[in-house]
Motif scaffolding. Structure first.
Motif, PDB file in Angstrom:
ATOM      1  N   ILE A 177      18.019  65.086 139.950  1.00 14.78           N
ATOM      2  CA  ILE A 177      18.955  65.265 138.842  1.00 14.78           C
ATOM      3  C   ILE A 177      19.588  66.651 138.905  1.00 14.78           C
ATOM      4  CG2 ILE A 177      17.334  66.085 137.073  1.00 14.78           C
ATOM      5  CD1 ILE A 177      19.895  63.392 136.396  1.00 14.78           C
ATOM      6  N   GLU A 178      18.821  67.639 139.345  1.00 14.05           N
ATOM      7  CA  GLU A 178      19.361  68.996 139.486  1.00 14.05           C
ATOM      8  C   GLU A 178      20.446  69.031 140.562  1.00 14.05           C
ATOM      9  OE1 GLU A 178      17.961  73.603 140.188  1.00 14.05           O
ATOM     10  OE2 GLU A 178      16.441  72.043 140.160  1.00 14.05           O
ATOM     11  N   VAL A 179      20.269  68.256 141.631  1.00 12.38           N
ATOM     12  CA  VAL A 179      21.293  68.182 142.683  1.00 12.38           C
ATOM     13  C   VAL A 179      22.612  67.731 142.062  1.00 12.38           C
ATOM     14  CG1 VAL A 179      22.000  66.968 144.790  1.00 12.38           C
ATOM     15  CG2 VAL A 179      19.636  67.784 144.547  1.00 12.38           C
ATOM     16  N   MET A 180      22.557  66.708 141.242  1.00 10.51           N
ATOM     17  CA  MET A 180      23.774  66.170 140.640  1.00 10.51           C
ATOM     18  C   MET A 180      24.500  67.238 139.813  1.00 10.51           C
ATOM     19  SD  MET A 180      24.226  62.818 138.231  1.00 10.51           S
ATOM     20  CE  MET A 180      23.549  63.551 136.742  1.00 10.51           C
ATOM     21  N   PHE A 181      23.770  67.979 139.005  1.00 10.54           N
ATOM     22  CA  PHE A 181      24.414  68.972 138.141  1.00 10.54           C
ATOM     23  C   PHE A 181      24.861  70.210 138.914  1.00 10.54           C
ATOM     24  CE2 PHE A 181      22.252  66.445 134.888  1.00 10.54           C
ATOM     25  CZ  PHE A 181      23.334  66.198 134.055  1.00 10.54           C
ATOM     26  N   GLN A 182      24.109  70.630 139.924  1.00 12.81           N
ATOM     27  CA  GLN A 182      24.511  71.813 140.694  1.00 12.81           C
ATOM     28  C   GLN A 182      25.727  71.529 141.571  1.00 12.81           C
ATOM     29  OE1 GLN A 182      23.530  74.440 139.694  1.00 12.81           O
ATOM     30  NE2 GLN A 182      21.361  74.473 139.228  1.00 12.81           N
ATOM     31  N   ALA A 183      25.886  70.282 141.993  1.00 18.39           N
ATOM     32  CA  ALA A 183      27.022  69.920 142.850  1.00 18.39           C
ATOM     33  C   ALA A 183      28.325  69.840 142.062  1.00 18.39           C
ATOM     34  CB  ALA A 183      26.749  68.580 143.535  1.00 18.39           C
ATOM     35  N   ARG A 184      28.225  69.591 140.795  1.00 17.57           N
ATOM     36  CA  ARG A 184      29.410  69.431 139.946  1.00 17.57           C
ATOM     37  C   ARG A 184      30.339  70.640 140.072  1.00 17.57           C
ATOM     38  NH1 ARG A 184      29.442  68.741 133.387  1.00 17.57           N
ATOM     39  NH2 ARG A 184      31.620  68.127 133.219  1.00 17.57           N
ATOM     40  N   GLY A 185      31.617  70.356 140.219  1.00 12.76           N
ATOM     41  CA  GLY A 185      32.624  71.409 140.288  1.00 12.76           C
ATOM     42  C   GLY A 185      32.885  71.949 141.678  1.00 12.76           C
ATOM     43  N   SER A 186      32.141  71.494 142.656  1.00 11.75           N
ATOM     44  CA  SER A 186      32.330  71.959 144.030  1.00 11.75           C
ATOM     45  C   SER A 186      33.399  71.132 144.736  1.00 11.75           C
ATOM     46  CB  SER A 186      31.029  71.833 144.819  1.00 11.75           C
ATOM     47  OG  SER A 186      30.050  72.648 144.254  1.00 11.75           O
ATOM     48  N   LYS A 187      34.039  71.767 145.690  1.00 14.31           N
ATOM     49  CA  LYS A 187      34.982  71.042 146.546  1.00 14.31           C
ATOM     50  C   LYS A 187      34.231  70.405 147.713  1.00 14.31           C
ATOM     51  CE  LYS A 187      39.143  71.606 149.283  1.00 14.31           C
ATOM     52  NZ  LYS A 187      40.110  72.552 149.826  1.00 14.31           N
ATOM     53  N   LYS A 188      33.268  71.172 148.243  1.00 13.29           N
ATOM     54  CA  LYS A 188      32.492  70.713 149.399  1.00 13.29           C
ATOM     55  C   LYS A 188      31.007  70.897 149.083  1.00 13.29           C
ATOM     56  CE  LYS A 188      31.911  71.715 154.351  1.00 13.29           C
ATOM     57  NZ  LYS A 188      32.142  70.409 154.913  1.00 13.29           N
ATOM     58  N   LEU A 189      30.204  69.897 149.447  1.00 14.68           N
ATOM     59  CA  LEU A 189      28.758  69.928 149.214  1.00 14.68           C
ATOM     60  C   LEU A 189      28.031  69.672 150.519  1.00 14.68           C
ATOM     61  CD1 LEU A 189      26.195  69.849 147.388  1.00 14.68           C
ATOM     62  CD2 LEU A 189      26.660  67.402 147.057  1.00 14.68           C
ATOM     63  N   ILE A 190      27.015  70.489 150.767  1.00 15.15           N
ATOM     64  CA  ILE A 190      26.120  70.279 151.903  1.00 15.15           C
ATOM     65  C   ILE A 190      24.700  70.206 151.353  1.00 15.15           C
ATOM     66  CG2 ILE A 190      25.166  71.241 154.040  1.00 15.15           C
ATOM     67  CD1 ILE A 190      27.892  72.633 154.452  1.00 15.15           C
ATOM     68  N   ILE A 191      23.981  69.161 151.732  1.00 14.56           N
ATOM     69  CA  ILE A 191      22.575  69.004 151.361  1.00 14.56           C
ATOM     70  C   ILE A 191      21.748  69.104 152.636  1.00 14.56           C
ATOM     71  CG2 ILE A 191      20.835  67.390 150.469  1.00 14.56           C
ATOM     72  CD1 ILE A 191      22.994  66.285 148.611  1.00 14.56           C
ATOM     73  N   VAL A 192      20.622  69.804 152.559  1.00 23.05           N
ATOM     74  CA  VAL A 192      19.707  69.944 153.696  1.00 23.05           C
ATOM     75  C   VAL A 192      18.336  69.440 153.272  1.00 23.05           C
ATOM     76  CG1 VAL A 192      18.739  71.509 155.413  1.00 23.05           C
ATOM     77  CG2 VAL A 192      20.984  72.013 154.412  1.00 23.05           C
ATOM     78  N   ASP A 193      17.755  68.556 154.076  1.00 18.84           N
ATOM     79  CA  ASP A 193      16.449  67.986 153.739  1.00 18.84           C
ATOM     80  C   ASP A 193      15.753  67.545 155.024  1.00 18.84           C
ATOM     81  OD1 ASP A 193      14.327  67.080 152.185  1.00 18.84           O
ATOM     82  OD2 ASP A 193      15.416  65.405 151.300  1.00 18.84           O
ATOM     83  N   ALA A 194      14.494  67.215 154.891  1.00 21.94           N
ATOM     84  CA  ALA A 194      13.729  66.631 155.995  1.00 21.94           C
ATOM     85  C   ALA A 194      13.964  65.129 156.024  1.00 21.94           C
ATOM     86  CB  ALA A 194      12.240  66.918 155.806  1.00 21.94           C
ATOM     87  N   SER A 195      13.736  64.535 157.183  1.00 18.91           N
ATOM     88  CA  SER A 195      13.795  63.072 157.300  1.00 18.91           C
ATOM     89  C   SER A 195      12.524  62.584 157.971  1.00 18.91           C
ATOM     90  CB  SER A 195      15.032  62.625 158.092  1.00 18.91           C
ATOM     91  OG  SER A 195      14.979  63.108 159.422  1.00 18.91           O
TER      92      SER A 195
END
Length: 157
Positions: free
Chosen positions: A47-65
């Motif tokens: 849920i924090e990802v959703m709110f922190q991404a708001r207002g950005s033009k470009k989003l990059i997420i980094v995670d393990a797979s």
């Protein structure tokens, strides 16, 4: 505005790779200010990802797979390929970043980034512990360097 978000659990060895990269990027940006760049460590809070991404033009997420690929393999995937709406009955504890991408797009519409890239680093060890495996650590350094290049290009545009 570029937003980079690291996800994962620091207490599960390689699962913390996204958080570790985000923390290193936060330190880099603190020492080398970039007003059009925001870096967040969102841990396991979708849920924090959703709110922190708001207002950005470009989003990059980094995670393990965990796909049974070669440990340390790096995948760059368009966010649209990974976004997924939560199933009925999910609660906020089950709300992951892939859900955040789909829900954020529906809730925030034009105020949610359309340009989304996800960097996934294949894990080797997801047991309890604080250390990255050598293969994942090497890949984390490569992704960190690539993200620095992207950050530096933001100021040029």
């Amino acid at each position: 505005m570029l937003t980079i978000i690291g996800c994962g659990n620091l207490n599960r060895n390689d699962d913390g790779v996204g958080v570790i990269i985000a923390q290193k990027l936060q330190q880099y940006v603190a020492e080398n200010p970039h007003p059009q760049v925001r870096i967040f460590d969102c841990g396991t809070g979708g849920i924090e990802v959703m709110f922190q991404a708001r207002g950005s033009k470009k989003l990059i997420i980094v995670d393990a797979s965990c796909t049974n690929s070669q440990p340390g393999a790096i995948f760059r995937v368009p966010g649209k390929e990974l976004e997924d709406l939560p199933q009925i009955g999910y609660n906020l504890h089950d709300f992951r970043w892939d859900h955040a991408l789909a829900a954020g797009r529906k809730i925030f519409v034009d105020d949610f980034p359309q340009d989304v890239t996800v960097y996934l680093i294949e894990s080797e060890n997801l047991g309890f512990g604080l250390d990255l495996s050598p293969a994942v650590n090497h890949s984390a350094q490569l992704v960190f360097a690539e993200l620095i290049t992207i950050i530096e290009s933001v100021n040029l545009t």
